[in-house]
Design an enzyme around this catalytic site. Structure first.
Site, PDB file in Angstrom:
ATOM      1  N   ALA A   1       0.833  -1.212   0.000  1.00 31.54           N
ATOM      2  CA  ALA A   1       0.000   0.000   0.000  1.00 31.54           C
ATOM      3  C   ALA A   1       0.863   1.256   0.000  1.00 31.54           C
ATOM      4  CB  ALA A   1      -0.932  -0.005   1.210  1.00 31.54           C
ATOM      5  N   GLU A   2       1.871   1.292   0.858  1.00 29.83           N
ATOM      6  CA  GLU A   2       2.726   2.482   0.909  1.00 29.83           C
ATOM      7  C   GLU A   2       3.488   2.653  -0.394  1.00 29.83           C
ATOM      8  OE1 GLU A   2       5.451   5.204   3.715  1.00 29.83           O
ATOM      9  OE2 GLU A   2       4.354   3.519   4.573  1.00 29.83           O
ATOM     10  N   THR A   3       3.819   1.569  -1.038  1.00 32.19           N
ATOM     11  CA  THR A   3       4.518   1.649  -2.323  1.00 32.19           C
ATOM     12  C   THR A   3       3.660   2.339  -3.369  1.00 32.19           C
ATOM     13  OG1 THR A   3       5.871  -0.297  -1.872  1.00 32.19           O
ATOM     14  CG2 THR A   3       5.546   0.291  -4.184  1.00 32.19           C
TER      15      THR A   3
END
Length: 135
Positions: free
Chosen positions: A55-57
């Site tokens: 998700a952060e990517t």
């Protein structure tokens, strides 16, 4: 890394280690996939932290694209709600904007399994800053 798109060089990064493959990339939508195998916890389920990394990517890539080449995006808040387990195959992430401002960008991220079942929903907010000088 290239000057134009430093976020595209994933050599030696966590993305490479986890098998994350970026697919579609624009400030309005970033997609990627990642294998479940190799990213599990001891019960054989997709690790919640692996979902957070995916998700952060996608959210960070989208934020960096929104920021432009003279600025950087730095994650300041990530939250994830895990809805169901994934045990095999790939998981697929899609980041779409909630807010695209001059100093903050917020993205909603959904992670699904190969059948399209919702695995995790997330929200990432990034601070957009001037790119520091090369050292």
């Amino acid at each position: 890394m290239t000057d134009a798109n430093p976020i595209l060089d994933t050599t030696g990064t966590l993305l490479e280690r986890m098998g994350i493959v970026l697919e579609e990339m624009s400030p309005g939508r970033v997609t990627a996939h990642m294998p479940v195998a190799g990213n599990t916890q001891p019960y054989g389920l997709l690790h919640g932290g692996a979902s957070a990394v995916l998700a952060e990517t996608v959210g960070s890539v989208a934020s960096a694209l929104h920021a432009g080449k003279d600025r950087i995006a730095v994650g300041i808040e990530l939250n994830c709600t895990h809805h169901r387990a994934a045990r095999e195959g790939l998981v697929h992430a899609v980041a779409t904007p909630v807010h695209l401002g001059g100093t903050l960008a917020t993205y909603a991220i959904t992670i699904t399994d190969d059948s399209g079942a919702l695995v995790c929903t997330c929200r990432l907010t990034c601070l957009l800053r001037e790119r520091p000088p090369a050292s």
